[in-house]
Design a protein around this motif. Structure first.
Motif, PDB file in Angstrom:
ATOM      1  N   GLN A   3     -25.594   2.345 -41.136  1.00  0.00           N
ATOM      2  CA  GLN A   3     -24.629   3.479 -40.965  1.00  0.00           C
ATOM      3  C   GLN A   3     -24.820   3.912 -42.701  1.00  0.00           C
ATOM      4  OE1 GLN A   3     -23.511   3.019 -38.197  1.00  0.00           O
ATOM      5  NE2 GLN A   3     -26.088   2.116 -37.790  1.00  0.00           N
ATOM      6  N   LEU A   4     -25.596   5.304 -43.301  1.00  0.00           N
ATOM      7  CA  LEU A   4     -25.662   5.184 -44.989  1.00  0.00           C
ATOM      8  C   LEU A   4     -25.857   6.709 -45.099  1.00  0.00           C
ATOM      9  CD1 LEU A   4     -26.837   2.195 -47.023  1.00  0.00           C
ATOM     10  CD2 LEU A   4     -24.349   2.698 -46.203  1.00  0.00           C
ATOM     11  N   VAL A   5     -24.700   7.441 -45.699  1.00  0.00           N
ATOM     12  CA  VAL A   5     -24.918   8.657 -45.811  1.00  0.00           C
ATOM     13  C   VAL A   5     -24.639   9.394 -47.279  1.00  0.00           C
ATOM     14  CG1 VAL A   5     -24.433  11.019 -44.853  1.00  0.00           C
ATOM     15  CG2 VAL A   5     -24.270   9.544 -43.538  1.00  0.00           C
ATOM     16  N   GLU A   6     -25.382   9.859 -47.810  1.00  0.00           N
ATOM     17  CA  GLU A   6     -25.300  10.502 -49.756  1.00  0.00           C
ATOM     18  C   GLU A   6     -24.540  11.823 -49.575  1.00  0.00           C
ATOM     19  OE1 GLU A   6     -28.896   7.264 -49.169  1.00  0.00           O
ATOM     20  OE2 GLU A   6     -28.349   8.838 -48.014  1.00  0.00           O
ATOM     21  N   SER A   7     -24.495  12.084 -50.165  1.00  0.00           N
ATOM     22  CA  SER A   7     -24.349  13.901 -50.635  1.00  0.00           C
ATOM     23  C   SER A   7     -23.366  13.496 -51.898  1.00  0.00           C
ATOM     24  CB  SER A   7     -22.557  13.757 -50.139  1.00  0.00           C
ATOM     25  OG  SER A   7     -21.307  13.377 -50.200  1.00  0.00           O
ATOM     26  N   GLY A   8     -24.023  15.548 -52.174  1.00  0.00           N
ATOM     27  CA  GLY A   8     -23.259  15.129 -54.006  1.00  0.00           C
ATOM     28  C   GLY A   8     -24.400  15.508 -54.998  1.00  0.00           C
ATOM     29  N   GLY A   9     -25.631  15.282 -54.428  1.00  0.00           N
ATOM     30  CA  GLY A   9     -26.852  15.810 -55.381  1.00  0.00           C
ATOM     31  C   GLY A   9     -26.487  17.855 -55.277  1.00  0.00           C
ATOM     32  N   GLY A  10     -27.967  17.572 -56.595  1.00  0.00           N
ATOM     33  CA  GLY A  10     -28.452  18.817 -56.655  1.00  0.00           C
ATOM     34  C   GLY A  10     -28.682  19.687 -57.616  1.00  0.00           C
ATOM     35  N   LEU A  11     -28.859  20.452 -57.912  1.00  0.00           N
ATOM     36  CA  LEU A  11     -29.482  21.173 -59.775  1.00  0.00           C
ATOM     37  C   LEU A  11     -27.770  21.455 -60.296  1.00  0.00           C
ATOM     38  CD1 LEU A  11     -31.200  22.371 -60.685  1.00  0.00           C
ATOM     39  CD2 LEU A  11     -30.936  24.293 -59.359  1.00  0.00           C
ATOM     40  N   VAL A  12     -28.545  20.792 -61.808  1.00  0.00           N
ATOM     41  CA  VAL A  12     -27.576  20.712 -62.776  1.00  0.00           C
ATOM     42  C   VAL A  12     -28.896  21.284 -63.973  1.00  0.00           C
ATOM     43  CG1 VAL A  12     -27.512  18.100 -62.878  1.00  0.00           C
ATOM     44  CG2 VAL A  12     -25.658  19.600 -63.574  1.00  0.00           C
ATOM     45  N   GLN A  13     -27.992  21.174 -65.144  1.00  0.00           N
ATOM     46  CA  GLN A  13     -28.318  21.904 -66.766  1.00  0.00           C
ATOM     47  C   GLN A  13     -28.403  20.537 -67.190  1.00  0.00           C
ATOM     48  OE1 GLN A  13     -27.188  25.054 -68.107  1.00  0.00           O
ATOM     49  NE2 GLN A  13     -28.632  26.401 -67.226  1.00  0.00           N
ATOM     50  N   ALA A 105     -27.255 -10.018 -56.033  1.00  0.00           N
ATOM     51  CA  ALA A 105     -28.030 -10.441 -56.482  1.00  0.00           C
ATOM     52  C   ALA A 105     -29.215 -11.296 -54.673  1.00  0.00           C
ATOM     53  CB  ALA A 105     -28.058 -12.241 -56.883  1.00  0.00           C
ATOM     54  N   ALA A 106     -28.074 -10.635 -53.487  1.00  0.00           N
ATOM     55  CA  ALA A 106     -29.014 -10.696 -52.445  1.00  0.00           C
ATOM     56  C   ALA A 106     -29.581  -9.318 -52.089  1.00  0.00           C
ATOM     57  CB  ALA A 106     -27.193 -11.487 -51.335  1.00  0.00           C
ATOM     58  N   GLY A 107     -29.319  -9.189 -52.319  1.00  0.00           N
ATOM     59  CA  GLY A 107     -30.879  -7.857 -52.149  1.00  0.00           C
ATOM     60  C   GLY A 107     -30.085  -6.345 -51.003  1.00  0.00           C
ATOM     61  N   PHE A 108     -31.224  -6.313 -51.028  1.00  0.00           N
ATOM     62  CA  PHE A 108     -30.762  -4.503 -49.986  1.00  0.00           C
ATOM     63  C   PHE A 108     -31.274  -4.360 -48.783  1.00  0.00           C
ATOM     64  CE2 PHE A 108     -27.462  -3.195 -53.359  1.00  0.00           C
ATOM     65  CZ  PHE A 108     -27.989  -3.506 -54.869  1.00  0.00           C
ATOM     66  N   GLY A 109     -30.369  -4.276 -47.561  1.00  0.00           N
ATOM     67  CA  GLY A 109     -31.008  -4.251 -46.692  1.00  0.00           C
ATOM     68  C   GLY A 109     -31.292  -2.873 -46.014  1.00  0.00           C
ATOM     69  N   SER A 110     -30.220  -1.526 -46.150  1.00  0.00           N
ATOM     70  CA  SER A 110     -30.434  -1.295 -45.668  1.00  0.00           C
ATOM     71  C   SER A 110     -30.491   0.339 -46.001  1.00  0.00           C
ATOM     72  CB  SER A 110     -28.654  -1.421 -44.925  1.00  0.00           C
ATOM     73  OG  SER A 110     -28.795  -1.940 -43.736  1.00  0.00           O
ATOM     74  N   TRP A 111     -30.649   1.820 -45.570  1.00  0.00           N
ATOM     75  CA  TRP A 111     -30.886   3.112 -46.683  1.00  0.00           C
ATOM     76  C   TRP A 111     -30.170   3.579 -45.789  1.00  0.00           C
ATOM     77  CZ3 TRP A 111     -33.118   1.631 -51.795  1.00  0.00           C
ATOM     78  CH2 TRP A 111     -33.652   0.187 -51.709  1.00  0.00           C
ATOM     79  N   GLY A 112     -30.195   4.570 -47.075  1.00  0.00           N
ATOM     80  CA  GLY A 112     -29.279   6.401 -46.746  1.00  0.00           C
ATOM     81  C   GLY A 112     -30.228   7.202 -46.721  1.00  0.00           C
ATOM     82  N   GLN A 113     -30.142   8.235 -46.580  1.00  0.00           N
ATOM     83  CA  GLN A 113     -31.422   9.052 -46.121  1.00  0.00           C
ATOM     84  C   GLN A 113     -31.925   9.957 -47.624  1.00  0.00           C
ATOM     85  OE1 GLN A 113     -28.188  10.276 -45.606  1.00  0.00           O
ATOM     86  NE2 GLN A 113     -27.918  12.003 -46.893  1.00  0.00           N
ATOM     87  N   GLY A 114     -31.046   9.488 -48.475  1.00  0.00           N
ATOM     88  CA  GLY A 114     -31.578   9.967 -49.751  1.00  0.00           C
ATOM     89  C   GLY A 114     -31.044  11.434 -50.183  1.00  0.00           C
ATOM     90  N   THR A 115     -30.683  11.525 -51.596  1.00  0.00           N
ATOM     91  CA  THR A 115     -29.867  12.903 -51.700  1.00  0.00           C
ATOM     92  C   THR A 115     -30.732  13.444 -52.909  1.00  0.00           C
ATOM     93  OG1 THR A 115     -28.557  14.452 -52.562  1.00  0.00           O
ATOM     94  CG2 THR A 115     -28.148  11.819 -53.182  1.00  0.00           C
ATOM     95  N   GLN A 116     -31.271  14.890 -53.451  1.00  0.00           N
ATOM     96  CA  GLN A 116     -32.369  15.440 -54.070  1.00  0.00           C
ATOM     97  C   GLN A 116     -31.252  15.699 -55.393  1.00  0.00           C
ATOM     98  OE1 GLN A 116     -35.603  15.634 -54.752  1.00  0.00           O
ATOM     99  NE2 GLN A 116     -34.459  15.772 -56.884  1.00  0.00           N
ATOM    100  N   VAL A 117     -31.550  14.739 -56.950  1.00  0.00           N
ATOM    101  CA  VAL A 117     -31.094  15.131 -57.639  1.00  0.00           C
ATOM    102  C   VAL A 117     -32.119  16.502 -58.533  1.00  0.00           C
ATOM    103  CG1 VAL A 117     -29.792  14.843 -59.887  1.00  0.00           C
ATOM    104  CG2 VAL A 117     -29.226  13.748 -57.837  1.00  0.00           C
ATOM    105  N   THR A 118     -31.713  17.465 -58.996  1.00  0.00           N
ATOM    106  CA  THR A 118     -32.783  18.306 -59.431  1.00  0.00           C
ATOM    107  C   THR A 118     -32.186  18.238 -60.847  1.00  0.00           C
ATOM    108  OG1 THR A 118     -34.254  19.147 -57.963  1.00  0.00           O
ATOM    109  CG2 THR A 118     -34.424  20.528 -60.383  1.00  0.00           C
ATOM    110  N   VAL A 119     -32.719  18.700 -63.027  1.00  0.00           N
ATOM    111  CA  VAL A 119     -32.326  18.620 -63.671  1.00  0.00           C
ATOM    112  C   VAL A 119     -32.302  19.228 -64.491  1.00  0.00           C
ATOM    113  CG1 VAL A 119     -31.157  17.248 -66.065  1.00  0.00           C
ATOM    114  CG2 VAL A 119     -31.229  16.233 -63.704  1.00  0.00           C
ATOM    115  N   SER A 120     -32.360  20.514 -64.503  1.00  0.00           N
ATOM    116  CA  SER A 120     -33.031  21.353 -65.501  1.00  0.00           C
ATOM    117  C   SER A 120     -33.180  21.079 -67.212  1.00  0.00           C
ATOM    118  CB  SER A 120     -32.578  23.067 -65.143  1.00  0.00           C
ATOM    119  OG  SER A 120     -31.446  23.087 -64.962  1.00  0.00           O
ATOM    120  N   SER A 121     -34.549  21.717 -67.322  1.00  0.00           N
ATOM    121  CA  SER A 121     -33.737  21.761 -69.026  1.00  0.00           C
ATOM    122  C   SER A 121     -33.756  22.963 -69.554  1.00  0.00           C
ATOM    123  CB  SER A 121     -35.721  21.184 -69.278  1.00  0.00           C
ATOM    124  OG  SER A 121     -36.547  22.359 -69.322  1.00  0.00           O
TER     125      SER A 121
END
Length: 121
Positions: A3-13, A105-121
């Motif tokens: 089981q994988l849990v991501e964190s740390g995403g968010g809005l950044v300039q 090189a063995a590849g990847f088989g399990s995934w987390g739920q994802g975390t949104q990263v938004t970069v504003s201009s």
């Protein structure tokens, strides 16, 4: 199964930095490689960076070289992605993935739920 849990995403300039974390459970963390991917709506998930089981080897997509750094702390069951000089085109959902073997090189088989990263201009 891991089981994988991501964190740390968010809005950044644009030009800013973020550090993503992904904590794993359910398997012996030091027995497999880890990776980071990202996906934007309507496009395929793409590889960004990978790290082997002990952190001794890393691999980067061209889009990540020089700006992103992957690392892992096996004592904390955590993999990190440090992202610097972020650009609006880095906006995506970022996923961590557990490898199917010791190396990337063995590849990847399990995934987390994802975390949104938004970069504003």
């Amino acid at each position: 199964q891991v089981q994988l849990v991501e964190s740390g995403g968010g809005l950044v300039q644009a030009g800013g930095s973020l550090k993503l974390s992904c904590t794993a459970s359910g398997r012996t963390f030091r027995s497999f490689a880890m990776g980071w991917f990202r996906q934007v709506p309507g496009k395929e998930r793409v590889f960004l960076a990978g790290i082997n089981w002990n952190g001794g080897s890393t691999h980067y997509a061209d889009s990540a070289k020089g700006r992103f750094a992957i690392s892992r702390d096996n004592a904390k069951n955590t993999v990190y992605l440090e992202m610097n000089n972020l650009k609006p085109e880095d906006t995506a959902v970022y996923y961590c993935a557990a490898g199917s073997g010791l190396g990337v090189a063995a590849g990847f088989g399990s995934w987390g739920q994802g975390t949104q990263v938004t970069v504003s201009s």
